[in-house]
Design an enzyme around this catalytic site. Sequence first.
Site, short mmCIF file in Angstrom:
data_model
loop_
_atom_site.label_atom_id
_atom_site.label_comp_id
_atom_site.label_asym_id
_atom_site.label_seq_id
_atom_site.Cartn_x
_atom_site.Cartn_y
_atom_site.Cartn_z
N CYS A 75 31.26 36.76 45.17
CA CYS A 75 32.41 36.41 44.34
C CYS A 75 32.73 34.95 44.62
O CYS A 75 33.02 34.58 45.77
CB CYS A 75 33.60 37.31 44.75
SG CYS A 75 35.14 36.92 43.92
N CYS A 187 31.22 32.49 37.92
CA CYS A 187 31.90 33.74 38.31
C CYS A 187 30.86 34.82 38.15
O CYS A 187 30.11 34.84 37.16
CB CYS A 187 33.09 34.01 37.40
SG CYS A 187 33.76 35.69 37.53
#
Length: 256
Positions: A75, A187
Amino acid sequence: MDKRNLPIAFFDSGVGGISVLREALALMPRENYVYFGDSANAPYGTKTVEEIRALTLGHAERFYRQGIKALVIACNTATSAAIQALRSIYTDIPVIGIEPALKPAALMAEHPTVIVMATPLTVSAAKFHELLGHYSDKADVIPLGCPGLMEFVEMGCLDTPQVENYLKELLGPYLSRYSADAIVLGCTHYPFVKPLIRKIAGDQVRIFDGGAGTARELMRRLTQEDLLTDRSSQGTVAFYESVPGKIDLCRALLKV
Ligand code: DGL
């Protein structure tokens, strides 16, 4: 127990980290993996650094106590907020983070124009500005915060008219204002909507994400520390429940 046969933990704010896990699986199929996406608290990208760090440290500690040989923060947002703290706490295992794949995009041509799509937290974080500093003389970099985009992927909407409209409205003006050579998916949720981004941006724009590079870095660290498994058969992937139904989505995304 031989440390080499412990699992590798993957963490994300939700299902996005599967885009990194699938790269690691392709590279190291004999390893065992455990995956947890904190979908109950997602999105992380609109929270504060302190909130994200506290959540990430809590989940990392649970993983560590169960016995893992490496931790992958799959992440970009949690990496920005917590990687330094994690590395100072867990000094006896490799802790791998992910950051927007700006390097290959910036070096792909002579001074390209690069749009970096990421969460609002990632594009405003000090870590990202540091990264920009390294490439500011090599490329024109345009950060593009995408609040709301990860939510489509969390709902399993990868190819619906709603996500296509969202992307057209968000990316369209940037694509017409700047003639972009590349888009970086900063992302881990975004690779799952790459076909739509490709459709909107056109074939001449190159699209980069950090999944494969992160998996290679994981393998490099495991090799360096003699932690690769000696198992000769296929490993396993275990998913931990965050909110009901997410495990099915994780399994489905692993096959995308
Ligand atoms: N998948 C996460 C990332 O790579 C963030 C999504 C979110 O929780 O906002 O940045």
